[in-house]
Design a protein around this motif. Structure first.
Motif, mmCIF file in Angstrom:
data_model
loop_
_atom_site.group_PDB
_atom_site.id
_atom_site.type_symbol
_atom_site.label_atom_id
_atom_site.label_comp_id
_atom_site.label_asym_id
_atom_site.label_seq_id
_atom_site.Cartn_x
_atom_site.Cartn_y
_atom_site.Cartn_z
ATOM 1 N N ARG A 58 39.420 37.051 49.276
ATOM 2 C CA ARG A 58 38.946 37.955 48.212
ATOM 3 C C ARG A 58 39.270 37.366 46.843
ATOM 4 N NH1 ARG A 58 41.080 43.148 51.205
ATOM 5 N NH2 ARG A 58 39.387 43.388 52.682
ATOM 6 N N HIS A 59 38.839 36.148 46.677
ATOM 7 C CA HIS A 59 39.161 35.393 45.472
ATOM 8 C C HIS A 59 37.912 35.137 44.648
ATOM 9 C CE1 HIS A 59 41.483 32.945 42.856
ATOM 10 N NE2 HIS A 59 40.866 31.815 43.173
ATOM 11 N N LYS A 60 37.963 35.445 43.377
ATOM 12 C CA LYS A 60 36.871 35.248 42.419
ATOM 13 C C LYS A 60 35.668 36.131 42.732
ATOM 14 C CE LYS A 60 38.596 31.652 40.144
ATOM 15 N NZ LYS A 60 39.060 31.783 38.780
ATOM 16 N N THR A 61 35.836 37.168 43.518
ATOM 17 C CA THR A 61 34.704 38.015 43.889
ATOM 18 C C THR A 61 34.364 39.045 42.823
ATOM 19 O OG1 THR A 61 36.196 39.471 45.104
ATOM 20 C CG2 THR A 61 35.076 37.750 46.369
ATOM 21 N N ALA A 62 35.248 39.278 41.876
ATOM 22 C CA ALA A 62 34.988 40.262 40.820
ATOM 23 C C ALA A 62 34.592 39.606 39.505
ATOM 24 C CB ALA A 62 36.209 41.148 40.608
ATOM 25 N N LYS A 64 32.095 37.978 37.414
ATOM 26 C CA LYS A 64 30.634 37.833 37.412
ATOM 27 C C LYS A 64 30.171 36.444 36.968
ATOM 28 C CE LYS A 64 29.769 42.237 38.266
ATOM 29 N NZ LYS A 64 29.924 42.600 39.624
ATOM 30 N N SER A 65 30.798 35.892 35.937
ATOM 31 C CA SER A 65 30.357 34.585 35.442
ATOM 32 C C SER A 65 30.569 33.501 36.498
ATOM 33 C CB SER A 65 31.086 34.225 34.147
ATOM 34 O OG SER A 65 32.479 34.140 34.360
ATOM 35 N N TYR A 66 31.676 33.572 37.218
ATOM 36 C CA TYR A 66 31.951 32.599 38.278
ATOM 37 C C TYR A 66 30.933 32.766 39.410
ATOM 38 C CZ TYR A 66 34.403 29.899 41.821
ATOM 39 O OH TYR A 66 34.717 28.986 42.787
ATOM 40 N N LEU A 67 30.686 34.002 39.803
ATOM 41 C CA LEU A 67 29.742 34.253 40.895
ATOM 42 C C LEU A 67 28.341 33.781 40.542
ATOM 43 C CD1 LEU A 67 30.881 37.780 42.125
ATOM 44 C CD2 LEU A 67 31.158 35.596 43.298
#
Length: 87
Positions: A58-62, A64-67
């Motif tokens: 559950r890493h970097k899932t929140a 938005k820019s990374y996703l």
């Protein structure tokens, strides 16, 4: 074994471990692995490993820019695979 298969296996393992390590560092409030490096590993072919790590840890899932950047990389890779295997 095909060299491409070996390369993808290795780069995906590295991407998975890098994302897992970054999550561990984040929970311990230590110096983190730059997002540019994590996305670079995905761009080099480690998107499956990075994606699995994102889901598992559950890493970097929140973020938005990374996703957005991550899934942009995945789309580009899928288009590349389409043209590679089209023949």
């Amino acid at each position: 074994m095909q060299p491409l298969f070996v390369y993808l296996l290795v780069i995906n393992c590295i991407a998975f471990l890098a994302n897992g390590t970054d999550k561990l560092l984040a929970t311990r409030q230590k110096r983190r692995i730059p997002e540019r490096s994590l996305l670079g590993l995905a761009l080099l072919g480690g998107s499956v490993g990075a994606g699995l790590a994102m889901l598992l840890f559950r890493h970097k899932t929140a973020k938005k820019s990374y996703l957005l950047l991550f899934f942009g990389i995945v789309v580009i890779q899928l288009i590349g695979l389409y043209f590679y295997f089209r023949n």
